[in-house]
Design a protein around this motif. Structure first.
Motif, mmCIF file in Angstrom:
data_model
loop_
_atom_site.group_PDB
_atom_site.id
_atom_site.type_symbol
_atom_site.label_atom_id
_atom_site.label_comp_id
_atom_site.label_asym_id
_atom_site.label_seq_id
_atom_site.Cartn_x
_atom_site.Cartn_y
_atom_site.Cartn_z
ATOM 1 N N ALA A 114 2.610 7.420 -12.592
ATOM 2 C CA ALA A 114 1.715 8.209 -11.755
ATOM 3 C C ALA A 114 2.518 9.227 -10.954
ATOM 4 O O ALA A 114 3.529 8.903 -10.354
ATOM 5 C CB ALA A 114 0.939 7.288 -10.812
ATOM 6 N N ASP A 117 1.135 10.704 -4.880
ATOM 7 C CA ASP A 117 0.357 9.740 -4.107
ATOM 8 C C ASP A 117 -1.041 9.535 -4.686
ATOM 9 O O ASP A 117 -2.028 9.524 -3.981
ATOM 10 C CB ASP A 117 0.258 10.256 -2.659
ATOM 11 C CG ASP A 117 -0.500 9.289 -1.774
ATOM 12 O OD1 ASP A 117 -0.459 8.077 -2.050
ATOM 13 O OD2 ASP A 117 -1.136 9.760 -0.823
ATOM 14 N N ALA A 119 -3.914 7.876 -5.520
ATOM 15 C CA ALA A 119 -4.656 6.628 -5.351
ATOM 16 C C ALA A 119 -5.735 6.463 -6.419
ATOM 17 O O ALA A 119 -5.878 5.390 -7.001
ATOM 18 C CB ALA A 119 -5.288 6.585 -3.950
ATOM 19 N N PHE A 122 -4.313 5.662 -9.802
ATOM 20 C CA PHE A 122 -3.844 4.281 -9.854
ATOM 21 C C PHE A 122 -5.004 3.308 -10.018
ATOM 22 O O PHE A 122 -4.967 2.420 -10.880
ATOM 23 C CB PHE A 122 -3.037 3.930 -8.604
ATOM 24 C CG PHE A 122 -2.667 2.496 -8.544
ATOM 25 C CD1 PHE A 122 -1.660 1.994 -9.367
ATOM 26 C CD2 PHE A 122 -3.341 1.617 -7.704
ATOM 27 C CE1 PHE A 122 -1.338 0.649 -9.343
ATOM 28 C CE2 PHE A 122 -3.021 0.280 -7.674
ATOM 29 C CZ PHE A 122 -2.017 -0.204 -8.493
ATOM 30 N N ARG A 143 5.422 -0.215 -9.335
ATOM 31 C CA ARG A 143 5.681 1.199 -9.058
ATOM 32 C C ARG A 143 4.810 1.650 -7.887
ATOM 33 O O ARG A 143 5.279 2.273 -6.936
ATOM 34 C CB ARG A 143 5.361 2.035 -10.298
ATOM 35 C CG ARG A 143 6.552 2.773 -10.872
ATOM 36 C CD ARG A 143 6.137 3.614 -12.060
ATOM 37 N NE ARG A 143 5.680 2.833 -13.188
ATOM 38 C CZ ARG A 143 4.585 3.071 -13.896
ATOM 39 N NH1 ARG A 143 3.802 4.091 -13.584
ATOM 40 N NH2 ARG A 143 4.258 2.302 -14.906
ATOM 41 N N ARG A 144 3.547 1.304 -7.966
ATOM 42 C CA ARG A 144 2.620 1.686 -6.903
ATOM 43 C C ARG A 144 3.021 1.056 -5.574
ATOM 44 O O ARG A 144 2.938 1.685 -4.526
ATOM 45 C CB ARG A 144 1.216 1.260 -7.286
ATOM 46 C CG ARG A 144 0.147 1.551 -6.265
ATOM 47 C CD ARG A 144 -0.073 3.021 -6.064
ATOM 48 N NE ARG A 144 -1.117 3.299 -5.079
ATOM 49 C CZ ARG A 144 -1.313 4.472 -4.507
ATOM 50 N NH1 ARG A 144 -0.532 5.500 -4.814
ATOM 51 N NH2 ARG A 144 -2.271 4.638 -3.631
ATOM 52 N N ARG A 145 3.486 -0.178 -5.651
ATOM 53 C CA ARG A 145 3.878 -0.858 -4.426
ATOM 54 C C ARG A 145 5.026 -0.124 -3.737
ATOM 55 O O ARG A 145 5.034 0.046 -2.517
ATOM 56 C CB ARG A 145 4.284 -2.304 -4.727
ATOM 57 C CG ARG A 145 4.301 -3.163 -3.483
ATOM 58 C CD ARG A 145 4.789 -4.553 -3.741
ATOM 59 N NE ARG A 145 4.603 -5.383 -2.543
ATOM 60 C CZ ARG A 145 5.324 -5.297 -1.446
ATOM 61 N NH1 ARG A 145 6.297 -4.397 -1.365
ATOM 62 N NH2 ARG A 145 5.081 -6.079 -0.412
ATOM 63 N N GLN A 147 5.732 3.072 -3.969
ATOM 64 C CA GLN A 147 5.170 4.280 -3.375
ATOM 65 C C GLN A 147 4.501 3.996 -2.039
ATOM 66 O O GLN A 147 4.708 4.711 -1.056
ATOM 67 C CB GLN A 147 4.115 4.886 -4.311
ATOM 68 C CG GLN A 147 4.674 5.654 -5.484
ATOM 69 C CD GLN A 147 3.561 6.151 -6.401
ATOM 70 O OE1 GLN A 147 2.373 5.960 -6.120
ATOM 71 N NE2 GLN A 147 3.946 6.774 -7.502
ATOM 72 N N ASP A 182 -3.712 -1.946 1.255
ATOM 73 C CA ASP A 182 -3.473 -1.631 -0.147
ATOM 74 C C ASP A 182 -2.283 -2.427 -0.666
ATOM 75 O O ASP A 182 -2.313 -2.959 -1.783
ATOM 76 C CB ASP A 182 -3.207 -0.133 -0.319
ATOM 77 C CG ASP A 182 -4.488 0.690 -0.205
ATOM 78 O OD1 ASP A 182 -5.568 0.092 -0.091
ATOM 79 O OD2 ASP A 182 -4.395 1.932 -0.233
#
Lengths: 216, 216
Positions: A114, A117, A119, A122, A143-145, A147, A182
């Motif tokens: 991604a 940012d 969201a 994701f 990966r998102r975590r 970020q 989140d």
DNA sequence: GTCATCATGTAAGCCGTTACATGATTGC
DNA sequence: GCAATCATGTAACGGCTTACATGATGAC
């Protein structure tokens, strides 16, 4: 990102544009009311890229030659029964079906890193996470975590300022809280993945989806 | 929206572009790392629209003629002291100051109705809400509340589906929760506004939202 | 027959991005 | 002198929006 959403919906059955829009809104819940000005060009793009094939409903089509008709979705079948043998009206529903190339593209987009940012992107990927391998799922989540952790640092920096008026303060605090939640959500998902990856304990889970790997 | 952010920051003092970007990131906390490719064109646009005036640091400028220099920000003053009397270097800091027209534009943008589901735009407006009248503040918050209520209906519709796999389910639930919390946040802000609008009771409310009339 | 809804599309534009090019300042 | 950082800008493009234009279907 729209492409991903379209291909994802098409994985579960043939759909026409208008219906795709509806599902985006109230089946996926994300991307409330995508505009037609985005949707139809996207479908055209995907079609010319060979990822989907559009069949004009109610006509002999490249997709539905002979016995193959039987595999069309219930919705299309119902449509056919209502307007039997009307030959090629000028403008009618155009039902799209995903191709093998489309499925490949879908997988590729789904696992893609991604950018920034994103969201919505994701959430969309998680919505379709059942199509990912456990490894790719975990790496998507992690990966998102990362970020979000970075983002949290930023907003915490902002939150430490003491020269903010009540409104700016309120926004910063609310934002911080949102990011924290989140992250907590991701942690729960990651835990669930880990739980699922070691299904070899004796009755560890009397309550429900014991070792269900990816039940629908 | 970027214009709004820029004008808002400029309300509290003169700044150059690079610094505006920094503040957007870690003072406001929103809009993490806006790109220069957006920022500088935006400043140029605002300048040619007469909303801001840019002064080349270290030169005699249209803004700082004669005694007016004294009113420049501390930052610029510090800069001047470091590089006394260097005449017009080719490329240097360009400090922007908001004009009366800019202040008018700011107020207009701040009170303008938010188009669609614009969470960032809304947060930005709340961040600058101290520049709004109490009435406009309340109407800003209530407009947003209505939007979120609609959004909640949508995601609740999606949440009632029982054919979702665990991932899609998780996303929908998390989204629902997020929207609910945003609404709760707004309610808290609205309560605070109401509290502030009747400051004439003798200690009416030791505990908190006593008779909060606008609950769901 | 006409109105609401379903359905497909095009055109213009907004708002932001990345990638690139350049110059100034500071520290070593 | 050279690298890192501060600082300003341009060009090309991406993705989505609104507004517009058009046609088909079904209800009444």
């Amino acid at each position: 990102m729209l492409d991903l959403a379209i291909l994802g919906l098409l994985q579960e059955g043939d759909l026409h544009g208008y219906e795709i829009r509806r599902r985006l809104r109230d089946s996926l819940g994300l991307m409330a009311n995508i505009s037609f000005g985005s949707l139809y060009p996207a479908l055209a793009r995907l079609e010319s890229a060979g990822a989907v094939r559009g069949i004009e409903a109610g006509t002999a089509s490249p997709l539905a030659t002979g016995a193959a008709m039987g595999s069309l979705s219930g919705e299309l079948a119902a449509l056919r029964s209502k307007r039997t043998a009307i030959a090629r009206p000028k403008k009618s529903k155009k039902v799209y079906r995903i191709t093998d190339a489309g499925r490949a593209l879908f997988t590729e987009l789904l696992a893609a890193p991604a950018t920034s940012d994103d969201a919505r992107g994701f959430s969309l990927r998680v919505s379709f996470a059942k199509y990912l391998t456990p490894e790719l799922r975990v790496s998507l989540l992690q990966r998102r975590r990362t970020q979000l952790q970075d983002r949290l640092s930023e907003v915490c920096t902002a939150a430490q300022r003491n020269d903010l008026d009540i409104y700016a303060r309120s926004v910063v605090d609310h934002t911080t809280q949102g990011v924290r939640q989140d992250i907590a959500w991701l942690d729960a998902l990651l835990d669930a993945e880990r739980e699922r990856s070691r299904p070899d304990l004796t009755h560890p889970n009397p309550g429900g989806q014991t070792m269900a790997p990816v039940n629908d």
